[in-house]
Design a protein around this motif. Structure first.
Motif, PDB file in Angstrom:
ATOM      1  N   TYR A   1       0.825  -1.217   0.000  1.00  0.00           N
ATOM      2  CA  TYR A   1       0.000   0.000   0.000  1.00  0.00           C
ATOM      3  C   TYR A   1       0.857   1.263   0.000  1.00  0.00           C
ATOM      4  O   TYR A   1       0.513   2.263  -0.604  1.00  0.00           O
ATOM      5  CB  TYR A   1      -0.879   0.057   1.247  1.00  0.00           C
ATOM      6  CG  TYR A   1      -2.186  -0.664   1.152  1.00  0.00           C
ATOM      7  CD1 TYR A   1      -3.085  -0.392   0.132  1.00  0.00           C
ATOM      8  CD2 TYR A   1      -2.525  -1.610   2.096  1.00  0.00           C
ATOM      9  CE1 TYR A   1      -4.290  -1.056   0.068  1.00  0.00           C
ATOM     10  CE2 TYR A   1      -3.738  -2.274   2.035  1.00  0.00           C
ATOM     11  CZ  TYR A   1      -4.616  -1.994   1.019  1.00  0.00           C
ATOM     12  OH  TYR A   1      -5.806  -2.653   0.950  1.00  0.00           O
ATOM     13  N   PHE A   2       1.956   1.228   0.740  1.00  0.00           N
ATOM     14  CA  PHE A   2       2.768   2.434   0.907  1.00  0.00           C
ATOM     15  C   PHE A   2       4.231   2.032   1.009  1.00  0.00           C
ATOM     16  O   PHE A   2       4.587   1.185   1.824  1.00  0.00           O
ATOM     17  CB  PHE A   2       2.326   3.170   2.183  1.00  0.00           C
ATOM     18  CG  PHE A   2       3.005   4.488   2.395  1.00  0.00           C
ATOM     19  CD1 PHE A   2       2.827   5.523   1.502  1.00  0.00           C
ATOM     20  CD2 PHE A   2       3.823   4.685   3.498  1.00  0.00           C
ATOM     21  CE1 PHE A   2       3.450   6.745   1.700  1.00  0.00           C
ATOM     22  CE2 PHE A   2       4.449   5.901   3.704  1.00  0.00           C
ATOM     23  CZ  PHE A   2       4.255   6.928   2.796  1.00  0.00           C
ATOM     24  N   TRP A   3       5.080   2.621   0.154  1.00  0.00           N
ATOM     25  CA  TRP A   3       6.495   2.303   0.171  1.00  0.00           C
ATOM     26  C   TRP A   3       7.319   3.469  -0.361  1.00  0.00           C
ATOM     27  O   TRP A   3       6.776   4.408  -0.943  1.00  0.00           O
ATOM     28  CB  TRP A   3       6.778   1.007  -0.578  1.00  0.00           C
ATOM     29  CG  TRP A   3       6.341   0.936  -2.005  1.00  0.00           C
ATOM     30  CD1 TRP A   3       5.074   0.773  -2.471  1.00  0.00           C
ATOM     31  CD2 TRP A   3       7.165   1.007  -3.161  1.00  0.00           C
ATOM     32  NE1 TRP A   3       5.064   0.731  -3.839  1.00  0.00           N
ATOM     33  CE2 TRP A   3       6.339   0.872  -4.279  1.00  0.00           C
ATOM     34  CE3 TRP A   3       8.531   1.158  -3.348  1.00  0.00           C
ATOM     35  CZ2 TRP A   3       6.831   0.893  -5.578  1.00  0.00           C
ATOM     36  CZ3 TRP A   3       9.021   1.169  -4.644  1.00  0.00           C
ATOM     37  CH2 TRP A   3       8.169   1.033  -5.740  1.00  0.00           C
TER      38      TRP A   3
ATOM     39  N   LEU B   1       8.014   8.480  -2.949  1.00  0.00           N
ATOM     40  CA  LEU B   1       7.019   7.797  -2.123  1.00  0.00           C
ATOM     41  C   LEU B   1       5.883   7.320  -3.006  1.00  0.00           C
ATOM     42  O   LEU B   1       5.440   8.056  -3.900  1.00  0.00           O
ATOM     43  CB  LEU B   1       6.443   8.749  -1.069  1.00  0.00           C
ATOM     44  CG  LEU B   1       7.386   9.215   0.025  1.00  0.00           C
ATOM     45  CD1 LEU B   1       6.694  10.276   0.881  1.00  0.00           C
ATOM     46  CD2 LEU B   1       7.832   8.047   0.890  1.00  0.00           C
ATOM     47  N   TRP B   2       5.406   6.105  -2.769  1.00  0.00           N
ATOM     48  CA  TRP B   2       4.276   5.518  -3.479  1.00  0.00           C
ATOM     49  C   TRP B   2       3.157   5.239  -2.483  1.00  0.00           C
ATOM     50  O   TRP B   2       3.411   4.817  -1.359  1.00  0.00           O
ATOM     51  CB  TRP B   2       4.643   4.172  -4.097  1.00  0.00           C
ATOM     52  CG  TRP B   2       5.253   4.190  -5.447  1.00  0.00           C
ATOM     53  CD1 TRP B   2       4.629   3.955  -6.625  1.00  0.00           C
ATOM     54  CD2 TRP B   2       6.620   4.391  -5.774  1.00  0.00           C
ATOM     55  NE1 TRP B   2       5.519   4.004  -7.664  1.00  0.00           N
ATOM     56  CE2 TRP B   2       6.756   4.277  -7.159  1.00  0.00           C
ATOM     57  CE3 TRP B   2       7.760   4.673  -5.023  1.00  0.00           C
ATOM     58  CZ2 TRP B   2       7.964   4.418  -7.814  1.00  0.00           C
ATOM     59  CZ3 TRP B   2       8.963   4.822  -5.668  1.00  0.00           C
ATOM     60  CH2 TRP B   2       9.053   4.694  -7.051  1.00  0.00           C
ATOM     61  N   GLY B   3       1.937   5.410  -2.939  1.00  0.00           N
ATOM     62  CA  GLY B   3       0.778   5.015  -2.157  1.00  0.00           C
ATOM     63  C   GLY B   3      -0.298   4.516  -3.110  1.00  0.00           C
ATOM     64  O   GLY B   3      -0.380   4.973  -4.249  1.00  0.00           O
TER      65      GLY B   3
ATOM     66  N   GLU C   1      -2.824   4.349  -8.010  1.00  0.00           N
ATOM     67  CA  GLU C   1      -1.523   4.502  -7.365  1.00  0.00           C
ATOM     68  C   GLU C   1      -0.998   5.905  -7.638  1.00  0.00           C
ATOM     69  O   GLU C   1      -1.085   6.407  -8.760  1.00  0.00           O
ATOM     70  CB  GLU C   1      -0.540   3.467  -7.919  1.00  0.00           C
ATOM     71  CG  GLU C   1       0.836   3.532  -7.279  1.00  0.00           C
ATOM     72  CD  GLU C   1       1.754   2.415  -7.740  1.00  0.00           C
ATOM     73  OE1 GLU C   1       1.651   1.303  -7.192  1.00  0.00           O
ATOM     74  OE2 GLU C   1       2.554   2.658  -8.653  1.00  0.00           O
TER      75      GLU C   1
END
Length: 195
Positions: A74-76, A104-106, A117
């Motif tokens: 989900y978040f990385w 940042l990815w979500g 995304e």
């Protein structure tokens, strides 16, 4: 590559992901680009560390979680270094670019098994002796399918680039394509891009 009256270009790229544990991986990348509207060619080499903060819950397909680290999060975040070697055909002149990368990815689920995304990325750039920063915001929609026991993920995305060299929004990139997962260690991606 492409001729002047051919609208298609090919930009080959090789990527290697090495899992360190369930929460982290190393990403190595090498890409070659030669634009048909320019006499400039570039070789891009990069190394990154990806760190997962929130794994995707048990409702995700187990095949995707096992086969694709990114789809199971989900978040990385990603931190890394990118070196771009550029050369001009006319005089053979080469100008290197060094980049520190922070991103940042979500992601969030939407109806119909579609995933949205978002990515926020900062490129800390040194081109020759000049420093600048490029901010990149991307939104992507994906839908996962299983075809003959392999993951296939079509996607659409749009990315906006803000460059401090120009003190404004310098570019917008649109992409449509798909990723195909062959095994835990191999996948391919094809896309069409317009900027």
């Amino acid at each position: 590559m492409a001729s002047a009256d051919d609208p298609w270009e090919s930009w080959p790229e090789a990527q290697l992901f090495v899992g360190l544990n369930q929460r982290t991986r190393v990403f190595l990348n090498a890409a070659y680009a030669k634009g048909k509207e320019s006499d400039e060619a570039s070789l891009d080499t990069a190394a990154y560390l990806d760190v997962s903060f929130v794994p995707v819950g048990p409702h995700r397909r187990q095949a995707f979680k096992d086969m694709d680290w990114q789809r199971g999060r989900y978040f990385w975040a990603r931190v890394g270094y990118d070196r771009v070697y550029k050369a001009t055909e006319e005089d053979g002149r080469s100008v290197a670019e060094d980049r520190g990368i922070l991103s940042l990815w979500g992601k969030a689920p939407l109806p119909g098994a579609v995933w949205l995304e978002g990515r926020a990325r900062a490129d800390l750039r040194w081109i020759g002796d000049e420093y600048s920063t490029r901010y990149r915001l991307r939104v992507e929609a994906t839908r996962e399918f299983v075809v003959l026991d392999h993951g296939v993920v079509p996607y659409l995305n749009v990315e906006w680039f803000y460059d401090t060299r120009y003190d404004g929004w310098a570019r917008t990139l649109y992409q449509a394509g798909f990723e195909g997962t062959v095994s835990k260690h191999f996948r391919f991606e094809l896309n069409l891009s317009q900027q």
